[in-house]
Design a protein around this motif. Structure first.
Motif, PDB file in Angstrom:
ATOM      1  N   PHE A 115       0.994  -1.298   0.300  1.00 34.08           N
ATOM      2  CA  PHE A 115      -0.042   0.093  -0.087  1.00 34.08           C
ATOM      3  C   PHE A 115       0.700   1.145  -0.176  1.00 34.08           C
ATOM      4  N   LYS A 164       3.577  -4.803  -7.100  1.00 30.43           N
ATOM      5  CA  LYS A 164       3.016  -5.748  -7.209  1.00 30.43           C
ATOM      6  C   LYS A 164       3.755  -7.177  -7.102  1.00 30.43           C
ATOM      7  N   LYS A 172       3.382   0.291  -4.048  1.00 28.22           N
ATOM      8  CA  LYS A 172       3.065   0.443  -3.980  1.00 28.22           C
ATOM      9  C   LYS A 172       3.650  -0.927  -5.243  1.00 28.22           C
ATOM     10  N   GLU A 175      -5.265  -8.278  -3.346  1.00 21.12           N
ATOM     11  CA  GLU A 175      -4.586  -7.776  -4.259  1.00 21.12           C
ATOM     12  C   GLU A 175      -3.972  -8.144  -5.038  1.00 21.12           C
TER      13      GLU A 175
END
Ligand SMILES: Nc1ncnc2c1ncn2[C@@H]1O[C@H](COP(=O)(O)OP(=O)(O)OP(=O)(O)O)[C@@H](O)[C@H]1O
Ligand SMILES: [Mg+2]
Lengths: 398, 286, 235
Positions: A100, A105, A103, A126
């Protein structure tokens, strides 16, 4: 007193800032941030350190070669790593920060059982792709499609390893196991016991110790009283495995020694001493200097040793390979979108430092998210690690 | 289950107990004199371990000379810690408590930066095992235990008969009265802290070749030391020895009957039982 | 030999001792009497260095010791037997006595002093191996005085030696104080709530109330003072 407290605080601040700067580095126009988690301090620190180093090696390789070309874009790879001290709560916090705040991935690299489950509570919802070297069957499954194990676990290794023991060392009949008292330890012992029973060995002892134990005399006394032919320090990390072997020798144990979930046999020699480590077989490890490895691996090993003054263990190699596999999949997918990369990952074999690598494991986990590659069995001889056999996990034979 | 196995289990437990007694004695000495619970005590133990690693494993100094060096250096580090930090917090137990937690953090982080996070093996100074009536113990452990006993005896004689030893006992019992007899409280406190840390440093030096050294190595002995102190009684030297033997015995037998995962709980159970039956410990006093 | 001039002692903002001047001459017995909380103990603690005075001067044998710490003051020959005895309870009688000589290095002379003290307090000799914490109240008080004598002082400061003791024992203590003063020429500064006893042994005395000296003079004169009679001698 105020002055002293202020100066300690200052030193701490400077150290933290310096550490932050050191891991950041220069930015290019496009940056792909990849997270790495692991215990970087405490008893399991060696795992985390190897994870970070393996990642650093691959990331630097890519950056030096001009960046990662994905479709029409070129990305500079930036690593962000956090220490979770092998604690689940800290791991969840760190995963939250990565996902969060930074950021991220992709989280490529994490170790120690329960911390993986903790991270997955963040990554799965997520859709963050998460690869780790944690053991435990519950880390992979159809309900966790974004999670990968980048290293062979006991579930892949125990059976071929003990099949080899049975063939080559028929005198070994009774095996005593010892692992840390946590999910990865329990899982390892369960896998090994299953393999042992399937191959008609006797399980002389199936024991657990608390992580951080230093004095193994009490538990070893009990285990050795069962007269085993072989002692398997199954899921013990190098430092503790070394102590167990050293103290077992002191207590008079002279049988065969194995390390089913062993990671870096070089470190065990230092802790146990040459004599106590002599003859240890370990199947999950890789010896970057052996005859069984390709020239690429040997180069990786030399580069690593030059850089970190240590021989890379299996975890460093595994995370290096995981970075390789994921970045290749991004290129195949021509995108950083995790759904597309996921599809590319499961499509075809990859050519890695391990040799041919495929994602499999459906029989055990219900989903193909386990990295499968050839296993090398090594033995410690006269303070050196010597590779003596190569075996294939059952699934890779197909 | 054979008698031999039982005795071996007890022996295993007693084997290293005396080293933990050293750690406990250091803690309790510091508490008696300064009324500070030094949570960074394990970090001084760790320091002793690293001195042993560098002096003995890397530099090749003689084992016992290294032990002396570890005791002395860590003792001086303790004196420095008292003069620079804890001296300014005298009489403010809560502040001292918080600062000692901070010191623990700083020393561990410092060790990670200075020495690296990985375990560093220290080769055994003595090889071979002693076998008597089917019982086994490595020569190394025998030497370590004997060394710890010698250090405990030395501490006893020091506190009982030496001038600074008497001064420390006097300060522990009544600082004002001690000052009125001419004892320099500042000096006695610094020395007491130093001697307490030196004991931890010696213990770290003794166990380094058995267990390898790492920045976090101090946690385990301190937990054991707290158990020993609570069981034996705060401030009591014979109590600490008794507490050490009890803890060792319980752990040794516990591992045999209950598996080693359950052993850690036994130590705490013992603490609870003692706190219920004799809240001040089995042998409380000076 | 001792002069307190305008001494003040503060705890926080509160003055416990507020401009006290007291003099003790060589070989003299001087008493300070006063009610609870008057500041007597605080005066003595400032004198022997246990608290730092907030103002005024303390001169002992020509040396200004106002800023000295306690452990150095003993070496000048000022010995303080504190209020509440303050023995080392876990040490034996003998160890307590030896602690009294902590600052002395002359082994043989220490043994001589020890012999003298044990002669003066035969009860302590009988109980030399007993822990101080297990002595009776009277024995503890004797040990406190004995310990204070071990430094071979020229000024002995006693804070309420009669506190909590039976009348017979108080008389015994009084005799001892007098004999110490007579035999060894030791000056004594005696703080007491037992005014009758204090005014009987002392040559001069001070009356202290709420941090100040309100009366002073020869003990005989104070015994006749209406204020002292009313407040301290029970009419
Ligand atoms: N450490 C301290 N902190 C705060 N106040 C104190 C302290 N010591 C004494 N006091 C206060 O200073 C005042 C004088 O106390 P002190 O003990 O000197 O009296 P005293 O004359 O010796 O009384 P007593 O006869 O009861 O022994 C009292 O009000 C007391 O409450
Ligand atoms: Mg008083």
């Amino acid at each position: 007193m105020m002055r002293i407290r202020a100066s300690i605080a200052t030193i701490a601040m400077v150290a933290l800032v310096a550490a932050g700067i050191a891991t950041r580095g220069a930015a290019q126009d496009k940056t792909l941030t990849i997270g790495v988690l692991g215990p970087l301090s405490g008893g399991a620190a060696s795992y985390g350190v190897e994870l970070v180093r393996g990642a650093e090696m691959k990331a630097d390789e890519i950056n030096k070669a001009g960046g990662l070309k994905v479709g029409n874009d070129v990305y500079h790879i930036k690593l962000v790593s956090y220490d979770h001290k092998a604690l689940a709560a800290d791991a969840a916090t760190a995963a939250n920060k990565l996902v969060f705040q930074d950021k991220v991935k992709y989280i490529i690299g994490n170790a120690v059982g329960a911390t993986c489950n903790a991270v997955q509570t963040v990554t799965e919802p997520e859709k963050v792709l998460f690869s780790f070297v944690c053991w435990g069957t519950n880390n992979l499954g159809p309900d966790k499609p974004h999670s990968f194990r980048a290293m062979l676990s006991q579930w892949e290794v125990a059976e071929p390893f003990y099949r080899w023991v049975k063939e080559k060392h028929p005198a070994v009949k009774r095996v005593a196991l010892i692992s840390p008292n946590d999910t990865s330890g329990k899982d390892t012992n369960t896998a090994v016991v299953k393999a042992l029973k399937g191959l008609a060995f006797e399980v002389a002892a199936d024991e657990y110790y608390e992580r951080g134990t230093k004095d193994f005399y009490p538990i070893l006394t009990k285990m050795l009283a069962t007269q085993p032919d072989m002692l398997d320090v199954a899921a013990a990390p190098a430092g503790e495995a070394g102590l167990i072997l050293k103290q077992a020798r002191e207590l008079g144990f002279k049988g065969a020694k194995g390390w089913t979930a062993g990671t870096n046999p070089f470190t065990i020699i230092g802790v146990a001493g040459k004599d106590a480590a002599e003859g240890v077989w370990s199947p999950t490890n890789i010896n970057v200097k052996s005859d069984f490895v390709s020239p690429t691996v040997r180069r990786f090993g030399e580069e690593y040793e030059k850089r970190y003054k240590e021989v890379p263990g299996v975890i460093a190699v595994a995370n290096y390979a995981a970075f390789d596999v994921f970045t290749k999949a991004m290129q195949d997918a021509r995108s950083l979108d995790t759904d597309k990369v996921l599809a590319a990952l499961t499509q075809k074999p990859f050519d890695t430092v391990w040799g041919k690598l495929v994602l499999g494991g459906k029989e055990t986990y219900g989903i193909d998210r386990q990295f499968l590659y050839p296993v090398v069995i090594s033995e410690i001889r006269d303070g050196k690690v010597v590779d003596i056999a190569q075996v294939l996990p059952a699934a890779l034979k197909k | 289950m054979s008698i031999e196995l039982l005795v071996q289990a007890l022996l295993n437990g007693f084997g290293l107990a005396m080293v933990y007694v050293l750690v406990a004695l250091g803690l309790t000495l510091i508490f008696s004199i300064l009324e500070i619970i030094n949570f960074a005590h394990g970090e001084f133990y760790m320091l002793g371990g690293y001195i042993t690693y560098y002096a003995y494993a890397l530099f090749g100094l003689n084992y016992f000379a290294t032990l002396g060096l570890a005791i002395l250096t860590v003792g001086l580090a303790g004196v420095a810690a008292e003069r620079l930090i804890f001296h300014h917090l005298r009489g403010r137990a809560l502040n001292a408590f918080i600062v000692s937690l901070g010191l623990l953090w700083v020393m561990q982080a410092g060790a990670q930066l200075a020495f690296g996070v990985l375990d560093k093996p220290v080769p055994s100074a003595f090889s071979g095992v002693v076998r008597v009536f089917g019982l086994v113990m490595s020569v190394e452990r025998v030497v370590v235990t004997l060394s710890a006993i010698v250090l405990i005896a030395a501490l006893y004689l020091f506190l009982r008969w030496s001038r600074p030893g008497r001064a420390m006992r006097a300060v522990a019992q009544d600082p004002d009265a001690a000052a009125l007899q001419g004892v320099n409280i500042d000096a006695a406190s610094a020395l007491g802290f130093g001697v307490g840390c030196a004991l931890a440093g010696g213990a770290g030096g003794l166990l380094a070749p058995l267990f390898a050294v790492s920045p976090a190595m101090g946690a385990l002995p301190v937990v054991k030391a707290f158990i020993i102190i609570i069981v034996g009684g705060m401030g009591s030297l014979p109590g600490a020895v008794l507490g050490g033997l009890l803890l060792g015995g319980v752990e040794g037998l516990g591992a045999l009957f209950m598996g080693s995962a359950a052993v850690n709980i036994l130590g705490f159970l013992m603490v609870i039982v003692v706190l219920l039956v004799r809240p001040r410990g089995l042998l409380s006093g000076a | 030999m001792l002069e307190l001039a305008d001494l003040t002692v503060h705890y926080g903002n509160v003055a416990a001792v507020d401009g006290v001047s007291v003099t003790v001459h060589e070989g003299e017995i001087v008493a300070i009497i006063g009610p609870n909380g008057a500041g007597k103990t605080s005066t003595l603690r400032a004198l022997s260095g246990l608290v730092r005075p907030s103002g005024g001067r303390i001169v002992f044998r020509g040396v200004d010791i106002s800023r000295w710490r306690a452990h150095r003051i003993v070496t000048l020959g000022l010995s303080h037997a504190p209020e509440g005895r303050r023995l080392f309870p876990q040490m034996t009688v003998l160890e307590n006595l030896r602690m009294g000589a902590y600052r002395r290095r002359d082994g043989q002379a220490i043994e001589r002093t020890l012999a003298e003290v044990l002669e003066r307090f035969p009860r302590l000799g009988e109980r030399r191996r007993q822990l101080a914490g297990t002595l009776s109240g009277g024995e503890q008080q004797m040990l406190t005085i004995g310990r204070a004598l071990m430094s071979s002082p020229t000024l002995l400061v006693l804070d309420e030696p009669s506190f909590g003791l039976a009348p017979l024992v108080v008389r015994e203590i009084r005799t001892i104080v007098e004999s110490i003063n007579r035999d060894r020429k030791v000056a004594v500064l005696l703080v007491e709530q037992n005014a009758r006893m204090a005014l009987a042994v002392a040559a001069r005395a001070y009356v202290m109330e709420t941090g100040r000296i309100v009366l002073s003079g020869p003990a005989a004169a104070l015994r006749e003072s209406p204020h002292v009679k009313a407040a301290y001698l029970g009419g």
